[in-house]
Design a protein around this motif. Structure first.
Motif: not given
Length: 117
Positions: A9-10, A111-116, A14-15
């Motif tokens: 899901l993430m 991980w979420i921050r890097r993909h933002s 995110m993209p």
């Protein structure tokens, strides 16, 4: 999402969130406006729902906004508005996430921050 699919899901979400900051197609913007107007109209379906919406508006903007004004504001949204808001909220920003249940496959904050962006 099922707890064993949170990473998937993430990985897909995110993209698409970041893509909002870089631009979406005109077709997507039109479809989003239609969807938003449908949700606004459905939120006013019935006396209780209308009362709840009026109370929410009084709390958030200090007045009850006429339906025509709400729909006109949706129609006035532009691609630049979407990009600016996404840049302010999503693109290369710190995020907050709350989850309940089996979250063992939910990516961590880094991980979420890097993909933002």
């Amino acid at each position: 999402a099922p707890d064993n699919k949170l990473d998937d899901l993430m990985w897909y979400a995110m993209p698409n969130f970041v893509r909002l900051a870089h631009g979406i197609s005109e077709e997507e913007l039109v479809r989003a406006k239609i969807t938003l107007k449908a949700r606004i109209l459905s939120s006013l379906d019935g006396d209780i729902a209308t009362g709840e919406e009026m109370a929410r508006q009084m709390q958030t903007i200090g007045r009850v906004m006429p339906l025509a004004e709400m729909l006109a504001r949706v129609d006035a949204l532009t691609m630049d508005d979407v990009k600016a808001t996404a840049n302010d909220v999503i693109n290369d920003q710190d995020h907050a996430l709350a989850a309940i249940g089996g979250i063992h496959e939910l990516p961590d904050y880094n991980w979420i921050r890097r993909h933002s962006y």
